[in-house]
Design an enzyme around this catalytic site. Sequence first.
Site, PDB file in Angstrom:
ATOM      1  N   TYR A 153     -22.324  30.626 -20.340  1.00 18.46           N
ATOM      2  CA  TYR A 153     -21.179  31.422 -20.387  1.00 18.46           C
ATOM      3  C   TYR A 153     -20.648  32.115 -21.509  1.00 18.46           C
ATOM      4  O   TYR A 153     -19.661  32.906 -21.344  1.00 18.46           O
ATOM      5  CB  TYR A 153     -19.852  30.073 -20.364  1.00 18.46           C
ATOM      6  CG  TYR A 153     -19.393  30.146 -19.212  1.00 18.46           C
ATOM      7  CD1 TYR A 153     -19.849  29.428 -18.009  1.00 18.46           C
ATOM      8  CD2 TYR A 153     -18.084  30.489 -18.839  1.00 18.46           C
ATOM      9  CE1 TYR A 153     -19.458  28.941 -16.969  1.00 18.46           C
ATOM     10  CE2 TYR A 153     -17.377  30.317 -17.707  1.00 18.46           C
ATOM     11  CZ  TYR A 153     -17.972  29.614 -16.725  1.00 18.46           C
ATOM     12  OH  TYR A 153     -17.498  29.239 -15.402  1.00 18.46           O
ATOM     13  N   LYS A 223     -27.909  18.308 -18.247  1.00 21.69           N
ATOM     14  CA  LYS A 223     -29.260  18.530 -17.020  1.00 21.69           C
ATOM     15  C   LYS A 223     -30.511  18.689 -17.842  1.00 21.69           C
ATOM     16  O   LYS A 223     -31.353  19.326 -17.562  1.00 21.69           O
ATOM     17  CB  LYS A 223     -28.685  19.878 -16.342  1.00 21.69           C
ATOM     18  CG  LYS A 223     -29.552  20.066 -15.171  1.00 21.69           C
ATOM     19  CD  LYS A 223     -29.221  19.285 -13.932  1.00 21.69           C
ATOM     20  CE  LYS A 223     -30.377  19.392 -12.928  1.00 21.69           C
ATOM     21  NZ  LYS A 223     -30.485  18.172 -11.962  1.00 21.69           N
ATOM     22  N   ASP A 274     -26.018  16.293 -11.723  1.00 22.66           N
ATOM     23  CA  ASP A 274     -25.767  15.846 -10.347  1.00 22.66           C
ATOM     24  C   ASP A 274     -25.553  14.816  -9.696  1.00 22.66           C
ATOM     25  O   ASP A 274     -24.828  14.521  -9.062  1.00 22.66           O
ATOM     26  CB  ASP A 274     -26.982  16.382  -9.428  1.00 22.66           C
ATOM     27  CG  ASP A 274     -28.623  16.222 -10.663  1.00 22.66           C
ATOM     28  OD1 ASP A 274     -28.376  15.873 -11.824  1.00 22.66           O
ATOM     29  OD2 ASP A 274     -29.565  16.140  -9.873  1.00 22.66           O
ATOM     30  N   ASP A 298     -17.584  23.507 -15.902  1.00 22.90           N
ATOM     31  CA  ASP A 298     -16.620  24.247 -14.958  1.00 22.90           C
ATOM     32  C   ASP A 298     -16.756  23.638 -13.541  1.00 22.90           C
ATOM     33  O   ASP A 298     -15.737  23.451 -12.829  1.00 22.90           O
ATOM     34  CB  ASP A 298     -17.488  25.581 -15.107  1.00 22.90           C
ATOM     35  CG  ASP A 298     -16.650  26.723 -14.135  1.00 22.90           C
ATOM     36  OD1 ASP A 298     -15.541  26.564 -14.040  1.00 22.90           O
ATOM     37  OD2 ASP A 298     -17.350  27.355 -13.820  1.00 22.90           O
TER      38      ASP A 298
END
Length: 410
Positions: A153, A223, A274, A298
């Site tokens: 970002y 992640k 996830d 986000d």
Amino acid sequence: MEPEKIRWTKEGNPIVPDHPIVAYIEGDGTGPEIFSATRTVLDAAVEKAYGGKRKIHWKELLAGEKACKELGPDQHLPQETLEGLRYYGVALKGPLTTPVGGGIRSINVAIRQILDLYACIRPVRYIPGLPSPLRYPEKVDLVIFRENTEDVYAGIEWPAGDERAKEIIRFINKHLSGDGIKIGEDSAIGIKPMSRFGTQRLVDMALRYALKHGYKSVTLVHKGNIMKFTEGAFREWGYELARERYRDKVIFEQELLSGQDPQGKLILKDRIADNMFQQMILRPEEYGVLATPNLNGDYLSDAAAALVGGLGMAPGANVGDRCAVFEATHGSAPKYKGLDKVNPSSLILSGVEMLRFLGWEEAADMIILALIKVIEKRLVTYDLARQMKGATEVSCSKFGGLLVEELERF
Ligand code: NAD
């Protein structure tokens, strides 16, 4: 009593006088309508809770279309407004339309970056009566702390074919081919910087919030199974900070699994992003505060908002160590401008978070109770009315008015 500005301690906590000056930016499109409803509700709640002993003194700062109209073209974010936000330290902001074409990329992003508002805070709580895809939405009580300044970002990227992209590709293919890396020459390039400093100040804020508000756990969402040195480091640096600064107040999930007693301490755990999406839907009661890097946060924040009534009901804040801007999470919804139609709840709930931030819990609680009562009567704006059986649609200003009527009954 004279209005006073809010000051900050060096730990990043506000020192709030009884008559604080709070800055506001009305916003574009439907911003003025939702802001007007919100201000009426906040003022009524403060008056009801403290009977004149406390009062917000609103100070307008110009941004967006209104600033351009009054100060001239390309004045989307005047220097005076940035200085005002810095000076007053706490603000409530309506949504701003992103200008099309050259100049500023996004006024909202610029405010966050220039004022170093490094945490995007999104509470996700259920208000009885709201439409939800969950069977037990009342189990949702999450607060997402999303890192606001780093990650993909940060906007460090070049298009395919750009000389700088090609140069980076040449460098990598030449020097790192020994590691088996080969990037196609027609690739676009984006860079994902994540630092110990950026991670730890975000996790620190999340831990302080969880301790202050009595949440049972903080979960580091990452992640790191795939992106080991960025997302994986987010997890490591989070645990490291907790070990170094909060050892007496925090226990790690691993320690619980190995049989240690929690002793009422805050539990620090981590989940792969996830899996976190599933967990949030299937077992929301097992989670409290979540700390996430920018991109995961986000996705997660909007998905979480959908569990409890959608973006029209989702509050937000962008917070740094010297400034906090509370704002609706949706955009300026320009197609509804001037129709007195949209839902002011996202901005009202952001105002509730602002009251809690100021330590004015009584006024904040009253607004939530008033919201529950009005929603119970199924008097709601169009976005909710079309999802709720037997609901009557009311306008934006009427909805605000109904909340004030409820507040007056307390
Ligand atoms: P948007 O959120 O403004 O609107 C999308 C749709 O969501 C609307 O057409 C409407 O159907 C619905 N909606 C939004 N707010 C609502 C409300 N309060 N009540 C009921 N329904 C509501 O998104 P967009 O159209 O993509 O963006 C419009 C402008 O806002 C763009 O310029 C965008 O860049 C900007 N934006 C600003 C912010 C911010 O200020 N933080 C955030 C997102 C988008």
